[in-house]
Write a protein that holds these residues in place. Structure first.
Motif, PDB file in Angstrom:
ATOM      1  N   ASP A  97     -43.539 -47.272  -0.583  1.00 31.82           N
ATOM      2  CA  ASP A  97     -44.741 -48.036  -0.925  1.00 31.82           C
ATOM      3  C   ASP A  97     -45.000 -47.935  -2.428  1.00 31.82           C
ATOM      4  O   ASP A  97     -45.807 -47.143  -2.890  1.00 31.82           O
ATOM      5  CB  ASP A  97     -45.925 -47.472  -0.128  1.00 31.82           C
ATOM      6  CG  ASP A  97     -47.190 -48.256  -0.391  1.00 31.82           C
ATOM      7  OD1 ASP A  97     -47.109 -49.399  -0.892  1.00 31.82           O
ATOM      8  OD2 ASP A  97     -48.277 -47.720  -0.087  1.00 31.82           O
ATOM      9  N   LYS A 148     -49.113 -50.447   2.600  1.00 28.73           N
ATOM     10  CA  LYS A 148     -48.304 -51.357   3.407  1.00 28.73           C
ATOM     11  C   LYS A 148     -47.039 -51.679   2.637  1.00 28.73           C
ATOM     12  O   LYS A 148     -47.012 -51.579   1.403  1.00 28.73           O
ATOM     13  CB  LYS A 148     -49.096 -52.608   3.779  1.00 28.73           C
ATOM     14  CG  LYS A 148     -49.766 -53.291   2.629  1.00 28.73           C
ATOM     15  CD  LYS A 148     -50.773 -54.321   3.111  1.00 28.73           C
ATOM     16  CE  LYS A 148     -51.185 -55.202   1.931  1.00 28.73           C
ATOM     17  NZ  LYS A 148     -52.143 -56.235   2.272  1.00 28.73           N
ATOM     18  N   LEU A 149     -45.996 -52.029   3.373  1.00 27.55           N
ATOM     19  CA  LEU A 149     -44.720 -52.314   2.730  1.00 27.55           C
ATOM     20  C   LEU A 149     -44.491 -53.812   2.706  1.00 27.55           C
ATOM     21  O   LEU A 149     -44.543 -54.486   3.739  1.00 27.55           O
ATOM     22  CB  LEU A 149     -43.578 -51.649   3.499  1.00 27.55           C
ATOM     23  CG  LEU A 149     -43.690 -50.135   3.703  1.00 27.55           C
ATOM     24  CD1 LEU A 149     -42.516 -49.629   4.536  1.00 27.55           C
ATOM     25  CD2 LEU A 149     -43.755 -49.405   2.365  1.00 27.55           C
ATOM     26  N   ASP A 204     -50.406 -49.337  -1.720  1.00 29.20           N
ATOM     27  CA  ASP A 204     -51.469 -50.056  -0.999  1.00 29.20           C
ATOM     28  C   ASP A 204     -51.378 -49.840   0.517  1.00 29.20           C
ATOM     29  O   ASP A 204     -52.000 -50.529   1.303  1.00 29.20           O
ATOM     30  CB  ASP A 204     -51.454 -51.556  -1.335  1.00 29.20           C
ATOM     31  CG  ASP A 204     -50.202 -52.245  -0.813  1.00 29.20           C
ATOM     32  OD1 ASP A 204     -49.260 -51.553  -0.349  1.00 29.20           O
ATOM     33  OD2 ASP A 204     -50.158 -53.483  -0.863  1.00 29.20           O
ATOM     34  N   GLU A 259     -40.680 -54.390  -1.410  1.00 25.34           N
ATOM     35  CA  GLU A 259     -40.579 -52.930  -1.423  1.00 25.34           C
ATOM     36  C   GLU A 259     -39.464 -52.433  -0.498  1.00 25.34           C
ATOM     37  O   GLU A 259     -38.727 -51.512  -0.835  1.00 25.34           O
ATOM     38  CB  GLU A 259     -41.929 -52.302  -1.024  1.00 25.34           C
ATOM     39  CG  GLU A 259     -42.963 -52.422  -2.134  1.00 25.34           C
ATOM     40  CD  GLU A 259     -44.369 -52.061  -1.686  1.00 25.34           C
ATOM     41  OE1 GLU A 259     -45.164 -51.661  -2.547  1.00 25.34           O
ATOM     42  OE2 GLU A 259     -44.694 -52.191  -0.483  1.00 25.34           O
TER      43      GLU A 259
HETATM   44 CA   LIG Z   1     -46.986 -51.642  -0.874  1.00 24.50          CA
END
Ligand SMILES: [Ca+2]
Ligand SMILES: *[C@@H]1O[C@H](CO)[C@@H](O)[C@H](O)[C@H]1NC(C)=O
Ligand SMILES: *[C@@H]1O[C@H](CO)[C@@H](O)[C@H](O)[C@H]1NC(C)=O
Ligand SMILES: [Ca+2]
Length: 210
Positions: free
Chosen positions: A147, A153-154, A151, A158
């Protein structure tokens, strides 16, 4: 490691392949040696390097990683059915350097079919020595590493950067097409709510199989 990337991709398939449930006999665990210092204990999603010897009820050894094949210890991911259920259940909370004897009933090993030198309905005994424990691809640590913008979330970007780095680390030539295909595969399986991101919840193993 490449292996862990691949096992990440396959893990949802493996986890869903385990089928119906019956009350099962348990694994018997005997700790033969536990090191004085234990920095971390194995948990689901970790990858473990082990030497093992497996024997049948009459004492016949059917495999020994120290003396057979390439004589190398093996890597596997704990808790994703990459190995028999008896290992997933019996090798939790182990320290690096720990040695255990586990007795696995057939229902948590090779069951009615058996396998190779293992006859049907065999209870198996394993002596297992853990040489190393690392964060698996599903660990918190791996998520944080992937990440890049923190944030939680991927994004596809990423995940692709991560694949690229892992492949490079293993000396594979860059291949954008391959990485993009893999990213698409991963998102098809893991992005359950189809919002274009893999959340930390979507990333984490679903443990209800065990
Ligand atoms: Ca991310
Ligand atoms: C132990 O059991 C295996 C499988 O049934 C058999 O092949 C082997 O000969 C047995 N060994 C002894 C010492 O009885
Ligand atoms: C890159 O990956 C694609 C898709 O897997 C494959 O068809 C192609 O041959 C690869 N290219 C190279 C240069 O390895
Ligand atoms: Ca999502």
């Amino acid at each position: 490691m490449l292996l862990t990337v691949l096992s990440w991709i396959c893990s949802s398939l493996l986890a869903s392949a385990s089928g119906g449930k019956l009350p099962e006999a348990e694994v018997t665990i005997e700790v033969l040696h536990r090191p004085f210092l234990c920095h971390r204990k194995s948990k689901y999603g970790d990858i473990m390097l082990v030497h093992y010897e497996g024997s049948l009820e009459n004492g016949t050894v059917f495999h020994s990683s120290r003396t057979e094949g390439d004589k190398q210890p093996i890597w596997f991911t704990l808790g994703i059915r990459e190995v028999i259920k008896g290992w997933d259940k019996g090798l939790q909370d182990m320290c690096s350097g720990e040695k255990r004897k586990i007795i696995v009933p057939p229902g948590l090993a090779y069951g009615k079919e058996g396998k190779g030198k293992i006859p049907p309905e065999s209870t198996l005994t394993f002596i297992i020595e853990v040489l190393e424990i690392r964060n698996g691809p599903r660990s918190h640590e791996s998520f944080q590493e992937m990440d890049l913008n923190d944030d939680w979330k991927l994004s596809k970007y990423e995940v692709k950067q991560y694949l690229k780095k892992e492949f490079e680390r293993h000396g594979y030539p860059p291949n954008d097409t391959l990485h993009e295909n893999m990213v698409e595969d991963i998102f098809a399986k893991e992005d359950e709510n189809k919002d274009g991101f893999i959340s930390s919840r979507e990333f984490t193993y679903k443990h209800d199989e065990l």
